[in-house]
Write a protein that holds these residues in place. Structure first.
Motif, mmCIF file in Angstrom:
data_model
loop_
_atom_site.group_PDB
_atom_site.id
_atom_site.type_symbol
_atom_site.label_atom_id
_atom_site.label_comp_id
_atom_site.label_asym_id
_atom_site.label_seq_id
_atom_site.Cartn_x
_atom_site.Cartn_y
_atom_site.Cartn_z
ATOM 1 N N GLY A 27 0.796 -1.218 0.000
ATOM 2 C CA GLY A 27 0.000 0.000 0.000
ATOM 3 C C GLY A 27 0.832 1.272 0.000
ATOM 4 N N ARG A 28 2.115 1.168 -0.211
ATOM 5 C CA ARG A 28 3.010 2.332 -0.148
ATOM 6 C C ARG A 28 3.098 3.104 -1.463
ATOM 7 N NH1 ARG A 28 8.065 -0.221 3.224
ATOM 8 N NH2 ARG A 28 6.921 -0.508 5.167
ATOM 9 N N LEU A 29 2.777 2.446 -2.565
ATOM 10 C CA LEU A 29 2.905 3.100 -3.866
ATOM 11 C C LEU A 29 1.552 3.541 -4.403
ATOM 12 C CD1 LEU A 29 5.497 0.833 -5.709
ATOM 13 C CD2 LEU A 29 5.915 2.925 -4.433
ATOM 14 N N LYS A 30 1.574 4.626 -5.153
ATOM 15 C CA LYS A 30 0.377 5.103 -5.826
ATOM 16 C C LYS A 30 0.109 4.220 -7.035
ATOM 17 C CE LYS A 30 1.297 9.842 -4.477
ATOM 18 N NZ LYS A 30 1.739 11.161 -4.929
ATOM 19 N N SER A 31 -1.098 4.304 -7.552
ATOM 20 C CA SER A 31 -1.513 3.483 -8.681
ATOM 21 C C SER A 31 -0.562 3.628 -9.870
ATOM 22 C CB SER A 31 -2.929 3.863 -9.092
ATOM 23 O OG SER A 31 -3.340 3.115 -10.198
ATOM 24 N N ASN A 32 -0.217 4.848 -10.220
ATOM 25 C CA ASN A 32 0.657 5.075 -11.368
ATOM 26 C C ASN A 32 2.045 4.471 -11.145
ATOM 27 O OD1 ASN A 32 0.438 6.137 -13.966
ATOM 28 N ND2 ASN A 32 1.714 7.883 -13.425
ATOM 29 N N GLU A 33 2.544 4.545 -9.923
ATOM 30 C CA GLU A 33 3.853 3.956 -9.612
ATOM 31 C C GLU A 33 3.798 2.432 -9.739
ATOM 32 O OE1 GLU A 33 4.011 5.794 -5.750
ATOM 33 O OE2 GLU A 33 5.674 7.080 -6.369
ATOM 34 N N LEU A 34 2.678 1.849 -9.314
ATOM 35 C CA LEU A 34 2.524 0.399 -9.440
ATOM 36 C C LEU A 34 2.436 -0.021 -10.901
ATOM 37 C CD1 LEU A 34 0.036 -0.306 -6.533
ATOM 38 C CD2 LEU A 34 2.378 -1.166 -6.731
ATOM 39 N N ILE A 35 1.727 0.757 -11.706
ATOM 40 C CA ILE A 35 1.627 0.452 -13.135
ATOM 41 C C ILE A 35 3.019 0.452 -13.754
ATOM 42 C CG2 ILE A 35 0.829 1.330 -15.376
ATOM 43 C CD1 ILE A 35 -1.709 2.309 -13.863
ATOM 44 N N LEU A 36 3.818 1.447 -13.401
ATOM 45 C CA LEU A 36 5.181 1.510 -13.941
ATOM 46 C C LEU A 36 6.033 0.347 -13.458
ATOM 47 C CD1 LEU A 36 5.824 5.345 -13.647
ATOM 48 C CD2 LEU A 36 5.360 4.041 -15.729
ATOM 49 N N SER A 37 5.875 -0.045 -12.213
ATOM 50 C CA SER A 37 6.638 -1.161 -11.663
ATOM 51 C C SER A 37 6.248 -2.478 -12.331
ATOM 52 C CB SER A 37 6.416 -1.233 -10.148
ATOM 53 O OG SER A 37 7.191 -2.258 -9.590
ATOM 54 N N TYR A 38 4.934 -2.757 -12.370
ATOM 55 C CA TYR A 38 4.462 -3.953 -13.063
ATOM 56 C C TYR A 38 4.859 -3.901 -14.535
ATOM 57 C CZ TYR A 38 1.328 -5.769 -9.377
ATOM 58 O OH TYR A 38 0.802 -6.314 -8.230
ATOM 59 N N GLY A 39 4.708 -2.721 -15.123
ATOM 60 C CA GLY A 39 5.005 -2.567 -16.541
ATOM 61 C C GLY A 39 6.439 -2.910 -16.884
ATOM 62 N N LEU A 40 7.372 -2.407 -16.096
ATOM 63 C CA LEU A 40 8.780 -2.705 -16.352
ATOM 64 C C LEU A 40 9.044 -4.206 -16.233
ATOM 65 C CD1 LEU A 40 11.651 -1.841 -16.969
ATOM 66 C CD2 LEU A 40 11.962 -1.400 -14.521
ATOM 67 N N ALA A 41 8.493 -4.816 -15.209
ATOM 68 C CA ALA A 41 8.697 -6.261 -15.013
ATOM 69 C C ALA A 41 8.101 -7.065 -16.173
ATOM 70 C CB ALA A 41 8.099 -6.698 -13.681
ATOM 71 N N LEU A 42 6.925 -6.674 -16.641
ATOM 72 C CA LEU A 42 6.276 -7.391 -17.746
ATOM 73 C C LEU A 42 7.007 -7.174 -19.065
ATOM 74 C CD1 LEU A 42 2.582 -6.694 -16.758
ATOM 75 C CD2 LEU A 42 3.695 -8.940 -16.797
ATOM 76 N N VAL A 43 7.434 -5.949 -19.328
ATOM 77 C CA VAL A 43 8.188 -5.659 -20.551
ATOM 78 C C VAL A 43 9.478 -6.459 -20.559
ATOM 79 C CG1 VAL A 43 9.512 -3.858 -21.744
ATOM 80 C CG2 VAL A 43 7.176 -3.388 -20.983
ATOM 81 N N ARG A 44 10.194 -6.454 -19.446
ATOM 82 C CA ARG A 44 11.452 -7.209 -19.368
ATOM 83 C C ARG A 44 11.206 -8.703 -19.562
ATOM 84 N NH1 ARG A 44 16.186 -5.996 -17.661
ATOM 85 N NH2 ARG A 44 16.359 -7.738 -16.208
ATOM 86 N N PHE A 45 10.144 -9.224 -18.957
ATOM 87 C CA PHE A 45 9.838 -10.642 -19.114
ATOM 88 C C PHE A 45 9.658 -10.994 -20.587
ATOM 89 C CE2 PHE A 45 6.459 -13.708 -19.935
ATOM 90 C CZ PHE A 45 7.051 -14.861 -19.451
ATOM 91 N N VAL A 46 8.765 -10.302 -21.272
ATOM 92 C CA VAL A 46 8.492 -10.628 -22.677
ATOM 93 C C VAL A 46 9.754 -10.446 -23.520
ATOM 94 C CG1 VAL A 46 7.166 -9.992 -24.740
ATOM 95 C CG2 VAL A 46 6.026 -10.109 -22.511
ATOM 96 N N ASN A 47 10.450 -9.345 -23.324
ATOM 97 C CA ASN A 47 11.655 -9.092 -24.114
ATOM 98 C C ASN A 47 12.731 -10.140 -23.874
ATOM 99 O OD1 ASN A 47 10.424 -6.824 -25.119
ATOM 100 N ND2 ASN A 47 11.688 -5.374 -24.005
#
Length: 144
Positions: free
Chosen positions: A27-47
């Protein structure tokens, strides 16, 4: 720790995705920060998962490479949106994380643990899991 900077891709991806889930539940991160965090992990995974094959046959589209290793096409589309488009909703990033972690569990971790240490979901038939593992057996161990 034995691998040092040459951590297997599946281990690295799993760690990043789990880190996102832990941050999300804190609960420490805002929604946009979580999107960026998940996003980076997902982009790296696929790549990272498709990178080795893409180097061998550069003319194959990323979506096709993902299909070959049984990654859902919508996860590749999510990666595309995260990279080139408008940021998706947090719920979609969470769902992508869950799907990718499930893929990693089936394709990588169950093999590492010899399948006997992992309980399968009640709705999954053991034969289906075996078929999936055989389908993905072509994955080169060095790619991980």
């Amino acid at each position: 720790s034995r691998y040092g900077p040459k951590m297997p891709l599946a281990v690295d991806s799993t760690a990043e995705l789990i880190r996102c889930k832990v941050l999300d539940s804190s609960g420490r991160l805002k929604s946009n920060e979580l999107i960026l965090s998940y996003g980076l992990a997902l982009v790296r995974f696929v790549n990272l998962i498709t990178e080795r094959r893409q180097k061998i046959v550069s003319s194959i589209p990323l979506r096709q490479l993902a299909k070959e290793v049984d990654i859902p096409v919508w996860v590749v589309d999510l990666r595309h949106e995260l990279t080139h488009g408008k940021l998706p909703r947090l719920a979609l990033c969470r769902k992508g994380c869950d799907v990718v972690l499930d893929w990693l569990r089936k394709v990588y971790w169950n093999r590492q643990l010899g399948n006997n240490l992992c309980e399968e979901d009640e709705d999954e038939d053991e034969e289906e899991v075996q078929e999936e593992l055989e389908t993905n057996a072509e994955l080169d161990h060095d790619a991980w």
